[in-house]
Design an enzyme around this catalytic site. Structure first.
Site, short mmCIF file in Angstrom:
data_model
loop_
_atom_site.label_atom_id
_atom_site.label_comp_id
_atom_site.label_asym_id
_atom_site.label_seq_id
_atom_site.Cartn_x
_atom_site.Cartn_y
_atom_site.Cartn_z
N ASP A 285 0.84 -1.20 0.00
CA ASP A 285 0.00 0.00 0.00
C ASP A 285 0.88 1.25 0.00
O ASP A 285 2.11 1.16 -0.02
CB ASP A 285 -0.93 -0.01 1.23
N ASP B 174 1.45 4.70 2.18
CA ASP B 174 1.13 5.35 3.46
C ASP B 174 1.58 6.81 3.39
O ASP B 174 2.79 7.09 3.29
CB ASP B 174 1.87 4.64 4.60
N ASP C 121 -3.39 4.97 2.33
CA ASP C 121 -3.82 5.52 3.63
C ASP C 121 -3.38 6.96 3.71
O ASP C 121 -2.19 7.27 3.49
CB ASP C 121 -3.15 4.74 4.79
#
Ligand code: UTP
Ligand code: MG
Length: 511
Positions: A332, A334, A435
């Site tokens: 992912d 961040d 995120d």
């Protein structure tokens, strides 16, 4: 000249060894036997010596350098080596040097055939290599945050094995066992030398019995039966498949497994009720489980940065997580957002999301409000027991990487963004987990440290703070539990200083 009694540290004789009784003729001058008295006993040794001499063998003190074949009964190879050392035989340079260390079976067969038989592997006593002197390699400190753990290390076969075992333990709900395997893997990653023998780990911390066993099997056989069983097990494979769905944790995956579900198609077939997060996770399953490359993470950071700066000039967006530790890809992206004037960041996230969403960049998102300020108790605000989850305002999203206007957002005809695609190619796209985390400036250094990871590094940093320094550390701050004061920090370096730790670069936190 048989030595019927072993005398400790007896000077070695210059005379060639000969049969004890001169009435026997030496028939095999190239073979000199040494019988180890330990466990054999004196009288049996005398008997065997006479037997060997009668067959024309030379027998000498087993500690003599003339001995070519050391024969022992009921001892392991290591015990024989130890016994020879204790009784004055000069140490050999390496395993395999020096006399052959043989089981009595070789002696019996030789006496039976009346000549020295060929040494087969089954005759040899197994000797484990001596542990390398660890002093030369330096002692390994017990906490991960005291060690430098690079991304590339020399023990990846072992760490892969241990991490699989850790994952399996987590799937079984055994956090403690999982942590034990993870810690063992972490320590191996920090060693600047390759582990060749399990004995080398004698003084290395954090390696429990079970991890040790796995390590030994992998080193000796190239794999471990237990590990292979895990990797092939239906439960492990299914749990892995389900937990890779965004929004699905171990408990949910385990429940589905118990219900007999085995494939992603089963979820649809059995009309399993999924929440919005899981639905999005399933829809973009393939993309979300294809590693995000650095250039893709940077491209997304830039889109977010442009939007943030447009809404709040002076605000910053920092790429953290694995990419800040130097990983070339991750699962992912961040991103940490802050503004140097504390308070300016309030309300920023909603506006950023609204712009990104209106431009078609968000395939899915959920926003979590800041819950830090609602905590009245000071100590609760820095309670390390809160785990890695912090209380910052954040947005968990699935981002549309690629120009949203140039695709139909994943419909049947949409082209997908391959790993070889050039950044910015307008007709290609990929779904990526992103995120967005907003932090007040005074907490930024703590958030940066926490979100940079790795998870193992962070966990030990908190453990170290609590147990060694009586301080509580989390993503919001550092609190001295005895002095009852907050210790502010404007940089990660300052946090390490407060804790009395040498600064560890992000690239060295890959535990
Ligand atoms: P990730 O799960 O993204 O790990 O969390 P990673 O190291 O970046 O791995 P890849 O490369 O994506 O696969 C990043 C860090 O953020 C912290 C975690 O502890 C981890 O160290 N984190 C995550 C928090 O501090 N709070 C959270 O709520 C979530
Ligand atoms: Mg990450």
């Amino acid at each position: 000249m048989a030595q019927l009694q072993v005398k400790k540290r007896r000077p070695h004789r210059a005379e060639p060894a000969r049969p004890a009784n001169s009435e026997y003729q030496v028939r095999f001058p190239e073979v000199v036997l040494g019988l180890v008295e330990k466990r054999m006993g004196t009288s049996r040794k005398m008997f065997l010596t006479s037997l060997a001499c009668s067959r024309g063998f030379c027998v000498d003190d087993p500690c003599s350098e003339k001995v070519t074949h050391v024969v022992s009964e009921g001892n392991s190879g290591d015990e024989v080596v130890e016994w020879l050392k204790k009784n004055g035989r000069p140490p050999t340079q390496a395993v395999g040097d020096g006399p052959a260390l043989l089981d009595l079976s070789w002696f019996t067969e030789s006496m039976g055939t009346g000549r020295p038989v060929k040494i087969e592997p089954r005759h040899r006593l197994r000797v484990t290599a001596p542990a390398e002197p660890l002093e030369e390699k330096g002692q390994v400190p017990p906490y991960i945050c005291q060690r430098r753990t690079p991304l590339l290390h020399l023990n990846s076969t072992l760490t892969d094995a241990l991490e699989t075992m850790a994952e399996e333990a987590k799937f079984c709900g055994s956090e403690v066992r999982s942590l034990a395997f993870s810690r063992a893997a972490s320590v191996l990653k920090s060693l600047p030398w390759r582990v060749n023998r399990v004995q080398q780990l004698h003084t290395v911390p954090c390696i429990g019995e079970h991890s040790r066993r796995i390590i030994q099997e992998v080193l000796e056989d190239g794999t471990s039966a237990e590990l292979d069983k895990v990797r092939q097990s239906e439960r492990y494979r299914t749990m892995k498949l389900f937990t890779k769905i965004f929004g699905v944790g171990v408990r949910r995956a385990s429940q589905w497994y118990q219900e007999g579900l085995r494939t992603l198609a089963d979820l649809q077939l059995h009309q399993i009720k999924l929440n919005k997060e899981q639905q999005a996770g399933l829809l973009h399953y393939e993309d979300l489980n294809t590693p995000v490359e650095l250039w893709q993470a940077e491209a997304i950071s830039q889109v977010v940065r442009n939007t943030v700066e447009q809404i709040l000039p002076g605000a910053t967006v920092t790429l953290t997580g694995g990419f800040r530790r130097g990983k070339p890809c991750g699962h992912d992206v961040d991103l940490l957002i802050t503004h140097p004037s504390e308070g300016q960041e309030v309300g920023l996230l909603c506006k950023v999301i609204s712009v990104l969403d209106s431009q078609g960049f968000l395939l899915y998102h959920s926003v979590h409000r800041n819950s830090f300020l609602s905590l009245e108790d000071q100590e609760l605000r820095v309670s390390a027991s809160a785990g890695t989850m912090d209380r910052f305002e954040r947005c968990l999203s699935i981002f549309h990487l690629g120009d949203p206007a140039g695709s139909n957002q994943g419909g049947p005809g949409a082209q997908k963004l391959g790993s070889s695609a050039v950044s910015g190619a307008s007709s290609l796209w990929k779904a990526v987990r992103v995120d967005l985390v907003v932090t007040p400036y005074s907490q930024y250094a703590f958030a940066l440290l926490g979100w940079t990871g790795s998870r193992n590094f962070e966990r030990d940093l908190r453990r170290f703070s609590k147990h060694e320094k009586k301080m509580s550390l989390n993503n919001h701050g550092l609190y001295h539990l005895e002095q009852k004061i907050f210790l502010p920090a404007a940089s990660e370096e300052e946090i390490f200083q407060h804790l009395g730790l040498a600064y560890i670069l992000p690239e060295e936190r890959n535990a």
